[in-house]
Design an enzyme around this catalytic site. Structure first.
Site, PDB file in Angstrom:
ATOM      1  N   LYS A   1       6.371 107.245  99.627  1.00 23.49           N
ATOM      2  CA  LYS A   1       5.435 106.315  99.955  1.00 23.49           C
ATOM      3  C   LYS A   1       5.424 105.077  98.982  1.00 23.49           C
ATOM      4  CE  LYS A   1       4.870 109.183 103.562  1.00 23.49           C
ATOM      5  NZ  LYS A   1       5.075 110.383 103.072  1.00 23.49           N
TER       6      LYS A   1
ATOM      7  N   TYR B   1      -2.911 115.242 105.657  1.00 19.90           N
ATOM      8  CA  TYR B   1      -1.725 115.257 106.414  1.00 19.90           C
ATOM      9  C   TYR B   1      -1.245 116.164 107.464  1.00 19.90           C
ATOM     10  CZ  TYR B   1       3.643 114.962 106.510  1.00 19.90           C
ATOM     11  OH  TYR B   1       4.769 114.954 106.850  1.00 19.90           O
TER      12      TYR B   1
ATOM     13  N   ARG C   1      20.658 121.581  88.865  1.00 20.75           N
ATOM     14  CA  ARG C   1      19.446 122.170  89.563  1.00 20.75           C
ATOM     15  C   ARG C   1      18.390 122.537  88.390  1.00 20.75           C
ATOM     16  NH1 ARG C   1      18.758 127.238  89.687  1.00 20.75           N
ATOM     17  NH2 ARG C   1      20.946 127.729  90.607  1.00 20.75           N
TER      18      ARG C   1
ATOM     19  N   ASP D   1      -3.737 114.983  96.429  1.00 20.40           N
ATOM     20  CA  ASP D   1      -2.803 114.301  96.909  1.00 20.40           C
ATOM     21  C   ASP D   1      -3.198 112.986  96.698  1.00 20.40           C
ATOM     22  OD1 ASP D   1      -1.118 112.945  98.439  1.00 20.40           O
ATOM     23  OD2 ASP D   1      -1.070 114.546  99.955  1.00 20.40           O
TER      24      ASP D   1
END
Length: 395
Positions: A207, A109, A57, A182
């Protein structure tokens, strides 16, 4: 992960940055390191392993290679990856003091809007305000005063507005606010916001960066050590990390990013020009068209215009816009009706019903996200096939 310092052009860095041959075996491709834990020395208890790993992690060899590569592609010193774009967004927003104000571009978004206004507003007192940053009459100084963070997308999702990133960064700096861009729709190949003055660049790697519609992931890059240290701490403390397998898959996707983006843009521009003059189309938004209201800004700050095209269909006689859109969507053969974007395959969706349904109806109306609007993620199939598919569906 820190920048691997890989030199060279974009394509060279996409293939090599952050990744050397595996020292244990000489493997040329970065191995998938699935181990959750790493051997430590009794002579140096509490200092981690000799290579700096102790628990997956906190850090993982495959993820570290990926973070070095993504940082390099954004001309950044630091890169961090997360289990999804929203995991990355959540981590950034939770790095702000309780009760902070975030000023976001209005056309954003739907998941980002929902996270800010419905989730974190309730749990950490986040105050989110949504502002039209493309309208020259907007008083940016007044809008940004008191904000901890300015959140912009460019091009925006789904109307493809283009924001003058340098102008926004200058206005934010004057009032002491940080700027996050973004960069999902442009990709690192066509735009590098840190070079334009942004403090943080964000990606939904799901994406274009991955490009094959088979990984969900988010990333953050920065040159600011204070921001990096805070987000690196939270990445470990909150635990929203990607798996080693997904990290490997994304590294694989990045190796063809430059080649894919050129093809996406070529096909998108061809299709946008074809649709612009079509009698059944009311309007086309594509930053590469001269008709785009922010075309000159796009030319100034982008190296190309990417592969997203948004189209508003005209209502035909005896039917409304939703009926026109539904008929069009149902007749497509090469384009697939599905959410998401940025894959090699062409996708199309209806924002008002699908990706932006979580945006309140009055906000959707103001933004022009209406029933006749469809969003195309133009893939890298043969251009002629894509153009013909859209034309036959419009008949």
């Amino acid at each position: 992960g820190k920048d691997a310092g890989s030199a060279g052009g974009f394509g060279t860095r996409a293939i090599h940055a952050g990744q050397g041959p595996d020292p244990a075996t000489g493997a040329v491709m970065t191995p998938i390191s699935l181990s959750t834990t790493f051997v430590q020395s009794a002579d140096a208890l509490g200092k981690g392993s000799q290579l700096g790993y102790e628990y997956s992690r906190s850090d993982n060899p495959t993820r570290r290679a990926l973070e070095g590569c993504i940082a390099s592609l954004e001309n950044a010193k630091y890169g961090l990856t997360f289990a999804s774009g929203l995991a990355a967004s959540t981590t950034v927003l939770l790095s702000l003091p309780e009760g902070s104000t975030v000023t976001s571009i209005d056309d954003v978004y739907g998941g980002t809007n929902r996270l800010m206004s419905k989730v974190l507003a309730a749990s950490s007192g986040l105050k989110a305000q949504f502002v039209n940053m493309c309208d020259p009459s907007t008083d940016l100084a007044a809008a940004f005063t008191g904000s901890a963070l300015i959140w912009i997308e460019s091009p925006t999702n789904p109307t493809l507005k283009v924001v003058d990133i340098q102008k926004i960064c200058a206005a934010a700096k004057n009032v002491g606010a940080k700027v996050l861009v973004d960069n999902t729709f442009a990709s690192s190949y066509f735009q590098n916001p840190l070079d334009l003055g942004a403090d943080i660049v964000f990606h939904s790697c799901t994406k274009y960066l991955n490009g094959h519609s088979d990984v969900v992931m988010g990333a953050i890059c920065t040159n600011d050590e204070v921001i990096y240290d805070k987000l690196h701490f939270l990445q470990n403390a909150m635990g929203g990390i990607p798996s080693p397998f997904d990290s490997y898959m994304l590294l694989r996707g990045l190796k063809t990013l430059h080649v894919r983006m050129q093809a996406h843009q070529r096909n998108a521009l061809s299709l946008a020009k074809l649709l612009e003059g079509h009698p059944k189309v009311a309007r086309v938004s594509y930053p590469g068209l001269e008709s785009h209201p922010n075309h000159e800004i796009a030319k100034k700050q982008m190296k190309g215009f990417s592969g997203m095209v948004t189209v508003w269909l005209k209502a035909q006689e005896g039917e409304d816009e939703l009926a026109a859109a539904t008929r069009f969507l149902g007749r497509l053969k090469v384009f697939t009706l599905a959410e998401s974007l940025g894959g090699v395959e062409s996708l199309i969706e209806h924002p008002a019903i699908m990706t932006h349904a979580s945006v309140p109806a009055d906000q959707r109306k103001e933004l022009g996200i209406d029933d006749g609007m469809v969003r195309l993620s133009v893939g890298i199939e043969d251009s002629e096939d894509l153009n013909n598919d859209v034309l036959q569906a419009l008949k």
